[in-house]
Design a protein around this motif. Structure first.
Motif, PDB file in Angstrom:
ATOM      1  N   LEU A  92       0.811  -1.228   0.000  1.00  0.00           N
ATOM      2  CA  LEU A  92       0.000   0.000   0.000  1.00  0.00           C
ATOM      3  C   LEU A  92       0.849   1.286   0.000  1.00  0.00           C
ATOM      4  CD1 LEU A  92      -3.015  -1.014   2.310  1.00  0.00           C
ATOM      5  CD2 LEU A  92      -3.057  -0.662  -0.162  1.00  0.00           C
ATOM      6  N   PHE A 122      -0.288   0.992   6.652  1.00  0.00           N
ATOM      7  CA  PHE A 122      -1.294   1.953   6.203  1.00  0.00           C
ATOM      8  C   PHE A 122      -2.185   2.211   7.414  1.00  0.00           C
ATOM      9  CE2 PHE A 122      -5.607   2.408   4.379  1.00  0.00           C
ATOM     10  CZ  PHE A 122      -5.420   3.264   3.307  1.00  0.00           C
ATOM     11  N   LEU A 124      -5.119   4.196   8.777  1.00  0.00           N
ATOM     12  CA  LEU A 124      -6.276   5.047   8.454  1.00  0.00           C
ATOM     13  C   LEU A 124      -7.313   5.014   9.576  1.00  0.00           C
ATOM     14  CD1 LEU A 124      -7.938   6.662   6.232  1.00  0.00           C
ATOM     15  CD2 LEU A 124      -8.808   4.442   5.470  1.00  0.00           C
ATOM     16  N   GLY A 130     -14.159   3.694  11.390  1.00  0.00           N
ATOM     17  CA  GLY A 130     -13.810   2.451  10.703  1.00  0.00           C
ATOM     18  C   GLY A 130     -14.328   2.537   9.283  1.00  0.00           C
ATOM     19  N   TRP A 155      -6.237  -0.796  14.090  1.00  0.00           N
ATOM     20  CA  TRP A 155      -6.298  -1.789  13.017  1.00  0.00           C
ATOM     21  C   TRP A 155      -5.203  -1.599  11.972  1.00  0.00           C
ATOM     22  CZ3 TRP A 155      -9.107  -4.867  15.492  1.00  0.00           C
ATOM     23  CH2 TRP A 155     -10.245  -4.438  16.168  1.00  0.00           C
ATOM     24  N   THR A 235      -7.889   5.619  -3.192  1.00  0.00           N
ATOM     25  CA  THR A 235      -7.208   5.101  -4.384  1.00  0.00           C
ATOM     26  C   THR A 235      -6.385   3.866  -4.020  1.00  0.00           C
ATOM     27  OG1 THR A 235      -7.074   7.343  -5.219  1.00  0.00           O
ATOM     28  CG2 THR A 235      -5.648   5.752  -6.283  1.00  0.00           C
ATOM     29  N   LEU A 237      -6.928   1.875  -1.500  1.00  0.00           N
ATOM     30  CA  LEU A 237      -7.823   0.774  -1.136  1.00  0.00           C
ATOM     31  C   LEU A 237      -8.458   0.142  -2.381  1.00  0.00           C
ATOM     32  CD1 LEU A 237      -9.475   2.195   2.111  1.00  0.00           C
ATOM     33  CD2 LEU A 237      -7.950   0.225   1.953  1.00  0.00           C
ATOM     34  N   VAL A 360     -11.662  -6.730   6.371  1.00  0.00           N
ATOM     35  CA  VAL A 360     -10.491  -5.873   6.148  1.00  0.00           C
ATOM     36  C   VAL A 360     -10.570  -5.096   4.818  1.00  0.00           C
ATOM     37  CG1 VAL A 360      -9.044  -7.592   4.975  1.00  0.00           C
ATOM     38  CG2 VAL A 360      -7.962  -5.904   6.454  1.00  0.00           C
ATOM     39  N   GLY A 362     -12.175  -2.507   4.065  1.00  0.00           N
ATOM     40  CA  GLY A 362     -13.564  -2.159   3.763  1.00  0.00           C
ATOM     41  C   GLY A 362     -14.445  -3.376   3.926  1.00  0.00           C
ATOM     42  N   VAL A 370     -20.096   0.939  -2.237  1.00  0.00           N
ATOM     43  CA  VAL A 370     -19.296   1.483  -3.349  1.00  0.00           C
ATOM     44  C   VAL A 370     -19.909   1.054  -4.686  1.00  0.00           C
ATOM     45  CG1 VAL A 370     -17.025   1.356  -4.491  1.00  0.00           C
ATOM     46  CG2 VAL A 370     -17.146   1.567  -1.997  1.00  0.00           C
TER      47      VAL A 370
HETATM   48  N1  CAA Z   1     -10.942   7.000  -5.556  1.00  0.00           N
HETATM   49  C1  CAA Z   1     -10.677   8.319  -5.534  1.00  0.00           C
HETATM   50  N2  CAA Z   1     -11.426   9.203  -4.837  1.00  0.00           N
HETATM   51  C2  CAA Z   1     -12.476   8.718  -4.156  1.00  0.00           C
HETATM   52  C3  CAA Z   1     -12.819   7.370  -4.141  1.00  0.00           C
HETATM   53  C4  CAA Z   1     -11.993   6.473  -4.883  1.00  0.00           C
HETATM   54  N3  CAA Z   1     -12.241   5.179  -4.920  1.00  0.00           N
HETATM   55  N4  CAA Z   1     -13.898   7.176  -3.368  1.00  0.00           N
HETATM   56  C5  CAA Z   1     -14.256   8.397  -2.914  1.00  0.00           C
HETATM   57  N5  CAA Z   1     -13.386   9.334  -3.392  1.00  0.00           N
HETATM   58  C6  CAA Z   1     -13.438  10.771  -3.180  1.00  0.00           C
HETATM   59  C7  CAA Z   1     -14.778  11.323  -3.649  1.00  0.00           C
HETATM   60  O1  CAA Z   1     -14.750  11.617  -5.027  1.00  0.00           O
HETATM   61  C8  CAA Z   1     -14.936  12.550  -2.797  1.00  0.00           C
HETATM   62  O2  CAA Z   1     -14.185  13.601  -3.376  1.00  0.00           O
HETATM   63  P1  CAA Z   1     -14.681  15.149  -3.373  1.00  0.00           P
HETATM   64  O3  CAA Z   1     -14.634  15.570  -1.936  1.00  0.00           O
HETATM   65  O4  CAA Z   1     -13.690  15.853  -4.208  1.00  0.00           O
HETATM   66  O5  CAA Z   1     -16.061  15.138  -3.914  1.00  0.00           O
HETATM   67  C9  CAA Z   1     -14.259  12.159  -1.483  1.00  0.00           C
HETATM   68  O6  CAA Z   1     -13.373  11.065  -1.792  1.00  0.00           O
HETATM   69  C10 CAA Z   1     -15.251  11.723  -0.439  1.00  0.00           C
HETATM   70  O7  CAA Z   1     -15.989  10.635  -1.015  1.00  0.00           O
HETATM   71  P2  CAA Z   1     -17.376  10.174  -0.421  1.00  0.00           P
HETATM   72  O8  CAA Z   1     -18.290  11.347  -0.293  1.00  0.00           O
HETATM   73  O9  CAA Z   1     -17.842   9.005  -1.230  1.00  0.00           O
HETATM   74  O10 CAA Z   1     -16.939   9.711   1.055  1.00  0.00           O
HETATM   75  P3  CAA Z   1     -17.732   8.959   2.181  1.00  0.00           P
HETATM   76  O11 CAA Z   1     -17.387   9.594   3.459  1.00  0.00           O
HETATM   77  O12 CAA Z   1     -19.177   8.832   1.825  1.00  0.00           O
HETATM   78  O13 CAA Z   1     -17.013   7.520   2.211  1.00  0.00           O
HETATM   79  C11 CAA Z   1     -16.624   5.235   1.598  1.00  0.00           C
HETATM   80  C12 CAA Z   1     -16.947   6.661   1.149  1.00  0.00           C
HETATM   81  C13 CAA Z   1     -16.520   4.443   0.298  1.00  0.00           C
HETATM   82  C14 CAA Z   1     -17.675   4.663   2.482  1.00  0.00           C
HETATM   83  C15 CAA Z   1     -15.240   5.209   2.322  1.00  0.00           C
HETATM   84  O14 CAA Z   1     -15.328   5.874   3.572  1.00  0.00           O
HETATM   85  C16 CAA Z   1     -14.706   3.809   2.561  1.00  0.00           C
HETATM   86  O15 CAA Z   1     -14.167   3.166   1.659  1.00  0.00           O
HETATM   87  N6  CAA Z   1     -14.820   3.324   3.814  1.00  0.00           N
HETATM   88  C17 CAA Z   1     -14.175   2.071   4.200  1.00  0.00           C
HETATM   89  C18 CAA Z   1     -12.791   2.367   4.710  1.00  0.00           C
HETATM   90  C19 CAA Z   1     -11.912   1.162   4.660  1.00  0.00           C
HETATM   91  O16 CAA Z   1     -11.877   0.428   3.680  1.00  0.00           O
HETATM   92  N7  CAA Z   1     -11.156   0.962   5.745  1.00  0.00           N
HETATM   93  C20 CAA Z   1     -10.233  -0.118   5.834  1.00  0.00           C
HETATM   94  C21 CAA Z   1      -8.862   0.410   5.955  1.00  0.00           C
HETATM   95  S1  CAA Z   1      -7.729  -0.936   5.871  1.00  0.00           S
HETATM   96  C22 CAA Z   1      -6.982  -0.890   7.350  1.00  0.00           C
HETATM   97  O17 CAA Z   1      -7.138   0.010   8.080  1.00  0.00           O
HETATM   98  C23 CAA Z   1      -6.153  -2.058   7.725  1.00  0.00           C
HETATM   99  C24 CAA Z   1      -4.824  -2.110   7.074  1.00  0.00           C
HETATM  100  O18 CAA Z   1      -3.821  -2.309   7.729  1.00  0.00           O
HETATM  101  C25 CAA Z   1      -4.704  -2.043   5.607  1.00  0.00           C
END
Ligand code: CAA
Length: 375
Positions: A92, A122, A124, A130, A155, A235, A237, A360, A362, A370
């Motif tokens: 990541l 990563f 976040l 969450g 996490w 991006t 994720l 994990v 999301g 999504v």
């Molecule tokens: N790519 C690029 N930009 C994106 C995007 C994407 N896939 N998805 C959203 N955006 C942008 C939007 O275009 C928007 O931009 P503007 O402000 O310019 O309009 C901005 O991001 C906000 O988007 P949303 O209004 O859709 O945001 P939201 O608050 O409604 O959330 C969500 C969207 C999809 C629910 C997001 O919060 C999400 O994916 N949540 C899950 C988080 C997740 O996966 N967490 C796990 C992390 S992994 C971890 O922590 C463990 C580890 O060790 C890896």
């Protein structure tokens, strides 16, 4: 999109399988029980070019695509899902810096990660942020040529062993637009791992709380621009969800292969249980779910490699493959019957490991969100 591997892909698959067999296939069971992560395994995988598969060659990656990445991760996961998760998460920061970092950041941080000498993480999520990642509260305040970070993250996969952590913190107002991304190096004063979670499974891949107490980082640690952090996280994720899908396929395959072999050997009522239609129907459903999962993962990877939009497809691949693997591993336990429920056999571990993949990078409810929103 082709349905048979190229010669290069077949070699990569064999390389990843062989390395996994040699490096951790026989120790993973015990390491899972004891919660031991072996850093040297990442180093060895790195020597074989398996820790930076989609990273450009100029930053010491293999310069291949996500299709190749998915093929290798499937093999690694078939022998130890924890190490597939580890490789995927170390990927990541590489994908983030490659897409959003400046040249100085790329040159400094990507090569050791791609070589497996460094481990990436990563960071976040937080306790109240969450699925709603955009509500995170950790703060980064600019002070001249530095930022001061404070907060508690949760996490974070391998946060306790990571050398390079991408930390998301708030520089602006509420909501996703106020979030920025920072590179925080291991050993930075005030930055430390808190508790390591005691999880249902995948304990060979540690999951940690990360504590930031007046952590001072140079302003050059900001990735991209202030307020760009949420997009950077999303991006990363998008790509990460392909790797979790590939991990699910590998884990599901391991459960499928183990349980179908068992069904051919185990005799009841004077014949192998595999001869019963009730078992064959289960096996057919497991097989079909596995094949469909792999195709969805490969299609998302193909779209990404082709430079086409793939957010929806990556979510669909992650959603379907991880749900399928939950079902396949559960059925594998069922196929083994009583012994499948014991720790003498690996299938109960596969079933426990499958569960985390539905959560994990999301939850599968977020993947549906999504996909639904994009339609
Ligand atoms: N790519 C690029 N930009 C994106 C995007 C994407 N896939 N998805 C959203 N955006 C942008 C939007 O275009 C928007 O931009 P503007 O402000 O310019 O309009 C901005 O991001 C906000 O988007 P949303 O209004 O859709 O945001 P939201 O608050 O409604 O959330 C969500 C969207 C999809 C629910 C997001 O919060 C999400 O994916 N949540 C899950 C988080 C997740 O996966 N967490 C796990 C992390 S992994 C971890 O922590 C463990 C580890 O060790 C890896």
């Amino acid at each position: 999109m082709r349905f048979t591997p190229t010669e290069e892909q077949a070699q990569l698959k064999e390389l990843a399988a062989k390395a996994s067999r040699q490096l951790f296939a026989t120790t993973i069971e015990k390491d899972e029980e004891e919660g031991i992560f072996r850093r040297e395994i990442i180093r060895e995988l790195g020597k074989l070019g398996l820790t930076g598969i989609p990273t450009p060659v100029e930053y010491d990656g293999a310069g291949l695509g996500y299709l190749e990445y998915a093929i290798a991760l499937e093999e690694i996961a078939a022998y130890g899902a924890a190490y597939a998760i580890s490789v995927a998460v170390s990927g990541l920061p590489q994908v983030i810096l490659n897409l959003f970092g400046n040249e100085q950041q790329k040159k400094k941080y990507i090569p050791p990660l791609a070589r497996g000498e460094h481990i990436g993480a990563f960071s976040l999520s937080e306790s109240h942020a969450g699925s709603d990642a955009g509500s995170l509260k950790a703060r980064a305040v600019k002070n001249g040529s530095e930022y001061v970070l404070n907060g508690t993250k949760l996490w974070t996969t391998q946060g306790n062993v990571a050398d390079t952590v991408i930390v998301f913190a708030r520089t602006g107002g509420e909501g996703p637009r106020g979030v920025s991304a920072f590179i925080v190096e291991k050993g930075t004063k005030g930055f430390r791992a808190g508790k390591t979670e005691h999880k249902m499974a995948a304990n060979a891949s540690p999951t940690c709380e990360m504590i930031l107490e007046d952590v001072v980082v140079p302003a050059s640690s900001l990735v991209g621009e202030e307020g760009q952090g949420f997009k950077i996280a999303m991006t990363a994720l998008d790509s990460g969800r392909i790797t979790i899908g590939a991990t699910a396929v590998g884990l599901g395959r391991a459960a499928f292969e183990y349980s179908t072999k068992f069904a051919k050997e185990r005799k009841q009522f004077g014949q192998p249980i595999a001869d019963f239609q009730g078992i064959q129907f289960m096996v057919a459903d497991m097989y079909t779910a596995l094949e469909a999962s792999r195709l969805l993962v490969q299609r998302a990877a193909y779209l990404k490699d082709s430079g086409l939009p793939f957010t929806r497809e990556a979510s669909a691949a992650k959603l379907f493959s991880t749900d399928a693997t939950m079902s396949i591993t559960t059925d594998a336990v069922q196929l083994l019957g009583g012994v499948g429920y014991t720790k003498e056999y690996p299938v109960e571990r596969y079933m426990r490991e499958a569960k985390v993949l539905q959560i994990v990078e999301g939850t599968n409810q977020i993947q549906r969100m999504v996909i639904g929103r994009s339609i």
